[in-house]
Write a protein that holds these residues in place. Sequence first.
Motif, PDB file in Angstrom:
ATOM      1  N   ALA A 177      -1.582 -31.331  28.698  1.00  0.00           N
ATOM      2  CA  ALA A 177      -1.747 -29.904  28.422  1.00  0.00           C
ATOM      3  C   ALA A 177      -0.426 -29.149  28.556  1.00  0.00           C
ATOM      4  O   ALA A 177      -0.176 -28.201  27.813  1.00  0.00           O
ATOM      5  N   ASP A 178       0.443 -29.556  29.483  1.00  0.00           N
ATOM      6  CA  ASP A 178       1.733 -28.877  29.641  1.00  0.00           C
ATOM      7  C   ASP A 178       2.634 -29.110  28.437  1.00  0.00           C
ATOM      8  O   ASP A 178       3.303 -28.191  27.956  1.00  0.00           O
ATOM      9  N   VAL A 179       2.650 -30.331  27.942  1.00  0.00           N
ATOM     10  CA  VAL A 179       3.462 -30.656  26.763  1.00  0.00           C
ATOM     11  C   VAL A 179       2.916 -29.921  25.549  1.00  0.00           C
ATOM     12  O   VAL A 179       3.656 -29.307  24.784  1.00  0.00           O
ATOM     13  N   LEU A 180       1.593 -29.967  25.375  1.00  0.00           N
ATOM     14  CA  LEU A 180       0.955 -29.289  24.251  1.00  0.00           C
ATOM     15  C   LEU A 180       1.213 -27.787  24.315  1.00  0.00           C
ATOM     16  O   LEU A 180       1.561 -27.158  23.314  1.00  0.00           O
ATOM     17  N   TYR A 181       1.057 -27.196  25.497  1.00  0.00           N
ATOM     18  CA  TYR A 181       1.258 -25.761  25.637  1.00  0.00           C
ATOM     19  C   TYR A 181       2.685 -25.358  25.260  1.00  0.00           C
ATOM     20  O   TYR A 181       2.884 -24.371  24.547  1.00  0.00           O
ATOM     21  N   ALA A 182       3.670 -26.101  25.720  1.00  0.00           N
ATOM     22  CA  ALA A 182       5.067 -25.762  25.397  1.00  0.00           C
ATOM     23  C   ALA A 182       5.292 -25.779  23.885  1.00  0.00           C
ATOM     24  O   ALA A 182       5.941 -24.881  23.328  1.00  0.00           O
ATOM     25  N   GLN A 183       4.739 -26.783  23.213  1.00  0.00           N
ATOM     26  CA  GLN A 183       4.895 -26.855  21.756  1.00  0.00           C
ATOM     27  C   GLN A 183       4.188 -25.689  21.075  1.00  0.00           C
ATOM     28  O   GLN A 183       4.736 -25.058  20.162  1.00  0.00           O
ATOM     29  N   LEU A 184       2.981 -25.382  21.511  1.00  0.00           N
ATOM     30  CA  LEU A 184       2.229 -24.285  20.908  1.00  0.00           C
ATOM     31  C   LEU A 184       2.867 -22.932  21.193  1.00  0.00           C
ATOM     32  O   LEU A 184       2.869 -22.041  20.341  1.00  0.00           O
ATOM     33  N   PHE A 185       3.422 -22.778  22.382  1.00  0.00           N
ATOM     34  CA  PHE A 185       4.098 -21.525  22.738  1.00  0.00           C
ATOM     35  C   PHE A 185       5.244 -21.257  21.770  1.00  0.00           C
ATOM     36  O   PHE A 185       5.378 -20.154  21.228  1.00  0.00           O
ATOM     37  N   HIS A 186       6.049 -22.274  21.533  1.00  0.00           N
ATOM     38  CA  HIS A 186       7.191 -22.093  20.635  1.00  0.00           C
ATOM     39  C   HIS A 186       6.736 -21.893  19.194  1.00  0.00           C
ATOM     40  O   HIS A 186       7.309 -21.069  18.472  1.00  0.00           O
ATOM     41  N   LEU A 187       5.710 -22.589  18.775  1.00  0.00           N
ATOM     42  CA  LEU A 187       5.166 -22.387  17.438  1.00  0.00           C
ATOM     43  C   LEU A 187       4.633 -20.961  17.279  1.00  0.00           C
ATOM     44  O   LEU A 187       4.897 -20.299  16.273  1.00  0.00           O
ATOM     45  N   ALA A 188       3.902 -20.498  18.286  1.00  0.00           N
ATOM     46  CA  ALA A 188       3.333 -19.147  18.223  1.00  0.00           C
ATOM     47  C   ALA A 188       4.408 -18.069  18.145  1.00  0.00           C
ATOM     48  O   ALA A 188       4.209 -17.022  17.545  1.00  0.00           O
ATOM     49  N   HIS A 189       5.562 -18.325  18.712  1.00  0.00           N
ATOM     50  CA  HIS A 189       6.647 -17.341  18.678  1.00  0.00           C
ATOM     51  C   HIS A 189       7.561 -17.486  17.465  1.00  0.00           C
ATOM     52  O   HIS A 189       8.341 -16.587  17.183  1.00  0.00           O
ATOM     53  N   GLY A 190       7.470 -18.585  16.737  1.00  0.00           N
ATOM     54  CA  GLY A 190       8.425 -18.802  15.665  1.00  0.00           C
ATOM     55  C   GLY A 190       7.858 -18.872  14.265  1.00  0.00           C
ATOM     56  O   GLY A 190       8.597 -18.923  13.296  1.00  0.00           O
ATOM     57  N   MET A 191       6.537 -18.856  14.137  1.00  0.00           N
ATOM     58  CA  MET A 191       5.937 -18.988  12.813  1.00  0.00           C
ATOM     59  C   MET A 191       6.126 -17.700  12.026  1.00  0.00           C
ATOM     60  O   MET A 191       5.864 -16.613  12.520  1.00  0.00           O
ATOM     61  N   SER A 192       6.592 -17.814  10.814  1.00  0.00           N
ATOM     62  CA  SER A 192       6.823 -16.632   9.996  1.00  0.00           C
ATOM     63  C   SER A 192       6.525 -16.944   8.543  1.00  0.00           C
ATOM     64  O   SER A 192       6.911 -17.989   8.029  1.00  0.00           O
ATOM     65  N   ALA A 211      -0.901 -18.065  17.881  1.00  0.00           N
ATOM     66  CA  ALA A 211      -0.879 -17.406  19.190  1.00  0.00           C
ATOM     67  C   ALA A 211      -2.150 -17.708  19.974  1.00  0.00           C
ATOM     68  O   ALA A 211      -2.102 -18.014  21.174  1.00  0.00           O
ATOM     69  N   VAL A 212      -3.300 -17.642  19.311  1.00  0.00           N
ATOM     70  CA  VAL A 212      -4.577 -17.867  19.998  1.00  0.00           C
ATOM     71  C   VAL A 212      -4.692 -19.300  20.497  1.00  0.00           C
ATOM     72  O   VAL A 212      -5.164 -19.539  21.606  1.00  0.00           O
ATOM     73  N   ILE A 213      -4.237 -20.267  19.731  1.00  0.00           N
ATOM     74  CA  ILE A 213      -4.352 -21.659  20.180  1.00  0.00           C
ATOM     75  C   ILE A 213      -3.466 -21.895  21.412  1.00  0.00           C
ATOM     76  O   ILE A 213      -3.858 -22.597  22.342  1.00  0.00           O
ATOM     77  N   ALA A 214      -2.305 -21.263  21.465  1.00  0.00           N
ATOM     78  CA  ALA A 214      -1.466 -21.363  22.667  1.00  0.00           C
ATOM     79  C   ALA A 214      -2.170 -20.699  23.844  1.00  0.00           C
ATOM     80  O   ALA A 214      -2.173 -21.229  24.965  1.00  0.00           O
ATOM     81  N   TRP A 215      -2.790 -19.555  23.591  1.00  0.00           N
ATOM     82  CA  TRP A 215      -3.518 -18.861  24.653  1.00  0.00           C
ATOM     83  C   TRP A 215      -4.675 -19.714  25.155  1.00  0.00           C
ATOM     84  O   TRP A 215      -4.920 -19.783  26.365  1.00  0.00           O
ATOM     85  N   GLN A 216      -5.403 -20.384  24.247  1.00  0.00           N
ATOM     86  CA  GLN A 216      -6.537 -21.200  24.670  1.00  0.00           C
ATOM     87  C   GLN A 216      -6.107 -22.306  25.622  1.00  0.00           C
ATOM     88  O   GLN A 216      -6.775 -22.548  26.636  1.00  0.00           O
ATOM     89  N   VAL A 217      -5.009 -22.969  25.316  1.00  0.00           N
ATOM     90  CA  VAL A 217      -4.529 -24.036  26.209  1.00  0.00           C
ATOM     91  C   VAL A 217      -4.091 -23.430  27.544  1.00  0.00           C
ATOM     92  O   VAL A 217      -4.415 -23.955  28.612  1.00  0.00           O
ATOM     93  N   ARG A 263      -5.194 -20.714  28.883  1.00  0.00           N
ATOM     94  CA  ARG A 263      -6.405 -20.256  29.560  1.00  0.00           C
ATOM     95  C   ARG A 263      -7.120 -21.438  30.212  1.00  0.00           C
ATOM     96  O   ARG A 263      -7.550 -21.363  31.365  1.00  0.00           O
ATOM     97  N   HIS A 264      -7.221 -22.542  29.492  1.00  0.00           N
ATOM     98  CA  HIS A 264      -7.856 -23.735  30.059  1.00  0.00           C
ATOM     99  C   HIS A 264      -7.129 -24.198  31.313  1.00  0.00           C
ATOM    100  O   HIS A 264      -7.755 -24.611  32.283  1.00  0.00           O
ATOM    101  N   GLU A 265      -5.831 -24.116  31.281  1.00  0.00           N
ATOM    102  CA  GLU A 265      -5.026 -24.575  32.414  1.00  0.00           C
ATOM    103  C   GLU A 265      -4.913 -23.532  33.525  1.00  0.00           C
ATOM    104  O   GLU A 265      -4.235 -23.760  34.518  1.00  0.00           O
ATOM    105  N   GLY A 266      -5.544 -22.373  33.352  1.00  0.00           N
ATOM    106  CA  GLY A 266      -5.516 -21.337  34.382  1.00  0.00           C
ATOM    107  C   GLY A 266      -4.191 -20.595  34.471  1.00  0.00           C
ATOM    108  O   GLY A 266      -3.891 -19.969  35.481  1.00  0.00           O
ATOM    109  N   LYS A 267      -3.393 -20.638  33.416  1.00  0.00           N
ATOM    110  CA  LYS A 267      -2.077 -19.989  33.418  1.00  0.00           C
ATOM    111  C   LYS A 267      -2.146 -18.535  32.985  1.00  0.00           C
ATOM    112  O   LYS A 267      -1.179 -17.802  33.160  1.00  0.00           O
ATOM    113  N   VAL A 268      -3.253 -18.130  32.383  1.00  0.00           N
ATOM    114  CA  VAL A 268      -3.435 -16.742  31.967  1.00  0.00           C
ATOM    115  C   VAL A 268      -4.799 -16.268  32.435  1.00  0.00           C
ATOM    116  O   VAL A 268      -5.709 -17.070  32.662  1.00  0.00           O
TER     117      VAL A 268
END
Length: 190
Positions: A111-126, A154-160, A162-167
């Motif tokens: 989940a940590d690896v997935l979250y980092a990838q999704l975080f960067h994707l959510a901030h860079g997709m244009s 953004a939502v998929i990064a948030w879901q991960v 949220r699952h991990e209790g980070k938000v």
Amino acid sequence: MLGTVACACPCAAQDPLPDFATCLRGEILRYEQAVTAFAPTPAETAGYPLANVAGVEFCGTVGIVICDRSEEPLGCQKALAVEQDIWRARVLTELPEPEDAEGAEEEKPFADVLYAQLFHLAHGMSAGRDCAGHSPRMEMWCRAREANGRLRAAVIAWQVARHEGKVAPAFEAGWIAAPDPVRPRARREE
């Protein structure tokens, strides 16, 4: 709480389709209920989809259909794209920076690896100029679809997260009303 962007859509009042914000709040509420019912479980064995934004895409598509039925489809789709970008910005403000993966001695949890990838994707997709060169109607359709893609990232990064209790839960961020308590599951007879 985020208000709904109203498009010049006289048919929306009679339309059985939910507006974008109502639809999205329902999707986020379903995810919150799943997190509450199944947490804490490791990401690999969660009893629900850890991250699934098909509902977010559905809500964007419903928004486009409502716009297509309106008297002002272009203005409505422009407002829909803006509304989705506002939602995306709100989701991104809730996401914490991922932990630095470099120099880690032990292997990071999935989940940590997935979250980092999704975080960067959510901030860079244009969408950039991907929608240029089409008719005005198709360009606005494209923009609304691309806005939904940015929101899904953004939502998929948030879901991960949220699952991990980070938000915090979505209702604490003001996106949805607090969910009803989850009904306890019946115990299995042995």
